[in-house]
Design an enzyme around this catalytic site. Structure first.
Site, PDB file in Angstrom:
ATOM      1  CB  VAL A 181      -0.983   0.004   1.202  1.00  0.00           C
ATOM      2  CG1 VAL A 181      -1.777   1.301   1.255  1.00  0.00           C
ATOM      3  CG2 VAL A 181      -1.932  -1.182   1.099  1.00  0.00           C
ATOM      4  CB  CYS A 182       3.915   2.226   1.910  1.00  0.00           C
ATOM      5  SG  CYS A 182       3.235   2.000   3.556  1.00  0.00           S
TER       6      CYS A 182
END
EC number: 1.11.1.24
Length: 173
Positions: free
Chosen positions: A64-65
């Protein structure tokens, strides 16, 4: 002693404690000292005169990052007058390696590893993990916060469109 906000967000479904104040739209953006990839110190003043999208991630080495940083790189990195800063506690060396591997050139990655200066000032330091909670801040040219999102579940994506719109709106004021 830092302000503790117990259960302010969750991490993988578990409530965690955020250290520092909960910032709001209209607040003056707090200063911070973080490290660039070359180990030089970076403060809020270093980007004065620009609208800043500050994208906060737990670690660039997670899906996600990675996606969040790439998305802001693509969508906001080429808007004249806007700087995109991604802050995490990853070491500067890891951030530099990640940027090279990912081909990310429009985002400045900054490390809050040394003393959590950013995390404590912006209320995103996770006490239990020494990571930063996922959040997005937009700061105008005069260092006023014009957009804030503390993502309720740290493993979820933030809103992408709203901060980009807030940054564009701040440019036109």
């Amino acid at each position: 002693m830092a302000i503790e906000r117990k259960g302010a967000v969750t991490f993988k479904g578990n409530p965690v404690t955020l250290l520092g104040p909960e910032l709001k739209v209209g607040d003056q953006a707090p200063d911070f000292k973080v490290l660039a990839n070359d180990l030089s110190e970076v403060t809020l003043a270093d980007s004065k005169g620009f609208v800043r999208i500050i994208s906060v991630v737990p670690s660039l080495d997670t899906g996600v990052c990675d996606a969040q940083t790439r998305r802001f790189n693509e969508e906001a990195g080429d808007i004249d007058g806007v700087k995109v800063l991604t802050v995490s506690v990853d070491l500067p060396f890891a951030q530099k390696r990640w940027c090279g591997a990912a081909g990310v050139e429009n985002v400045q990655t900054l490390s809050d590893h040394r003393d959590l200066s950013f995390g404590m000032a912006y209320g995103v330091a996770i006490k239990e993990m020494r990571l930063l909670a996922r959040a997005v801040f937009v700061v105008d040219q005069n260092d006023q916060i014009v957009y804030v999102q503390y993502v309720p579940e740290a493993t979820n994506h933030p809103d992408y469109e709203a901060p980009i719109l807030a940054a564009k709106k701040a440019l036109n004021q």
